[in-house]
Motif scaffolding. Sequence first.
Motif, mmCIF file in Angstrom:
data_model
loop_
_atom_site.group_PDB
_atom_site.id
_atom_site.type_symbol
_atom_site.label_atom_id
_atom_site.label_comp_id
_atom_site.label_asym_id
_atom_site.label_seq_id
_atom_site.Cartn_x
_atom_site.Cartn_y
_atom_site.Cartn_z
ATOM 1 N N SER A 662 12.978 -15.455 -51.262
ATOM 2 C CA SER A 662 13.380 -16.225 -52.106
ATOM 3 C C SER A 662 14.460 -16.509 -51.506
ATOM 4 C CB SER A 662 12.935 -15.829 -53.534
ATOM 5 O OG SER A 662 14.026 -16.670 -54.238
ATOM 6 N N SER A 664 16.798 -17.581 -53.368
ATOM 7 C CA SER A 664 18.469 -17.689 -54.581
ATOM 8 C C SER A 664 18.774 -16.202 -54.934
ATOM 9 C CB SER A 664 17.804 -17.329 -55.923
ATOM 10 O OG SER A 664 16.654 -19.002 -55.740
ATOM 11 N N LYS A 671 16.105 -9.215 -53.158
ATOM 12 C CA LYS A 671 15.163 -10.454 -52.837
ATOM 13 C C LYS A 671 14.172 -9.937 -52.396
ATOM 14 C CE LYS A 671 16.357 -13.405 -48.916
ATOM 15 N NZ LYS A 671 17.421 -13.705 -48.346
ATOM 16 N N ASP A 674 11.725 -8.981 -54.646
ATOM 17 C CA ASP A 674 10.932 -10.461 -55.305
ATOM 18 C C ASP A 674 10.097 -10.419 -54.506
ATOM 19 O OD1 ASP A 674 11.243 -12.976 -56.977
ATOM 20 O OD2 ASP A 674 10.935 -13.670 -55.212
#
Length: 740
Positions: A662, A664, A671, A674
Amino acid sequence: MVGTEQSLKLTSPPGGRIMRAGRVVACPIDESCLLIVGAGGSMAGQLTAELNDDPAASLTASVIGWPLATPAASASHGFAALLTLDGTERPLTTVRFGQEGTGRRYVFTPRPISVSDVAAIVAEAAGPQLSDILDSLLDLMMKGPVGRRRLSAMITLLKAAHRGDGFIELLGESEDGAIFLKGWGRDIAAGVCRAVVSGEKPMATDCGIATFPRQDVPDGAGGFVGLLPANETLRARDIEGLVYRGRGAWRYAAVHERRLIAGPAETPGHMRAVLLQTHSSPQVLLRLRAAANSFDGRETISTLPLPVRLGIDTLFQENGGGFLMTGWMLDADGHVQSVKLRRGRAEARLDDCWTRLDRSDVTDAFTDEPMFKSALEGDSHSHGFIVYANSLGGDAAAPLHLELTLKDSRRAFMPLTPARVPARMAALRQIRSIDPADWALSDLIDRQIVPFLSASESPSPTVGAIVDAGGFNEAVGPPIVIAAGEAEDADIAPFLGLLALDPETQRAPIALVVPAERFRRQAARIRQVAQFYRLPLRLISAEKAGDIYDLLEVGVRALASETVVLLAGSLLPHRTGWYGKLAAAHEALKGSIISPTLAYEDHSVRWAGSWSDGHSEDPLFGRYAGYPLSAVTGLKTTRVAAASLECCIAPREALLRAGGFSASYLGSQQKGMDLGLRLSRAGIESYWLPSVQMLGSDEVAGVGEAAMAVLIERIDQAIFRARWAPALMGEELPTERVSA
């Protein structure tokens, strides 16, 4: 007894059609409206109309009658009747107007006719009464549901009666979509009037009209300006004319062949040039003044005669279109009603969702100015702001600007030019200017930074140049994808030397991925080192890579093997033989992801599996984090909620199907977690292999000082919790241990 008519003939020019008394012609206006034209006795008003001698097909007709220009004994009046149909398709044979026994029965001609034919027939029969008749007919047509076919018919009828009523010489589009008209016309009345816009797609609408004197127009005509409301389907260049209701009749002003079409930046100037000469109702004049005060590309906030000023420090636009803005607004007396970010017709209000910040520097800058001195008395310095605005729709080519509206309805504007950068870069630049002790920090993170990053869209990192420094294709075993970012030591030679000292990794295929800039600087040097150590190495350049996970993703995409070993360049093997143990464990647990223990350089555990307890503020944590490395080395392979992708062996296709890492997150810990969770939710089992250890520290590459690292960790945790806490809290995840 039904009356019949004889001997009257009305000749229609198209096709030489002959209308006889006792017969009528039918003209379909649209799907629900039928126009009937004929001649007979005096007849007008609302009458019953019975079709095809069927009492069940009885309708109400609106009838307009007039004395014939050349009356006959059997037909003294012509008529036009408008019927609203029920949508049922039926052949038309007869129509009776009036009640049974007293009405008049007519027979339809075999074929329907066009609206232009109707206009010609009525013109033949009406003579000098034509204008009044068509005006009455248009009034009736405007009362029903007005669709495109009906509007086209109205314009055709109107052109048959009125020619040369005026011209439209200027059409201007405003930035909010309203269309400004300027020209001249006959019989034009100021105020809001019902109008029909003529063009490829005719449209009925209200038009605000204001008049002004002109000496260069025919007698009886005058200048006018009009304002058509915003409509998504209406463009100035498509307008061919305007049908409007004058003081006593419907009129038509065509667009002049030499008309001027002005864009949103030029239109307000044209409006201001004529506005002081115009006369109209207060409602119309207010609308015209507001439109004349639209954005025309200039900054006007600094010219306000009030203690109101605004400035922008930074404005970032990420690749998905979202904006992150910081600045200040001085409005100590509360004159501002709203602040909006606008582009064309699209807008986003900012002042109802921004986070205010203390800016004593703004107070100091204006304290000595007479207009602001009294307004700035006191201890409040909350003039700053930071705000996230979602992507604006509308015309992407339209200029971006701020619109500031005062409580007295005045508006002022500031043009904006955003810096287009990836969301991660924009957020990092922004938070570097934030004081960690600021009282608004929590609100700023939760309401601005986190939503900005969560909604962002970043392009996936891409594979650049590829250089082989040895027999990569001939090497045996799963390739080791090593991410060496800018944060690692500039000289990669010691790391490659460690791989060469391990008999297993010395023969394994190695894919070393570096940022594009580092590739350009060091490709030749890395190739020499790899050849010196006789490593089967492939050097890969990564474009648009922001961190080590982006580098790992590029390496995975650049290879074609079934299984890959991922390794962050910040990690070092604790002992030799780690590669073989990972490969053996994966052979026993095919299709899974297996990670070793990650430890700090003092040999304390940094990561040793992830579990969810359903109660922790962070739903995922390492159960053995902080323990001595020796406390976990002898444990068996353990099923965990998510693997650590800093170092793991995994099926390559599973990593690609999950969509990669990701964009984000600002840091690396959440990260990687995720993607690990997404892989687990996709059915890919994750395991921790305690018998293999890697040494390294938490990566804060490119972050800077400790305070910055704390902010980044806080932001990433907020994004991670928002995505995963609802799915993980209270959920029992397996923690069984198996032998590898």
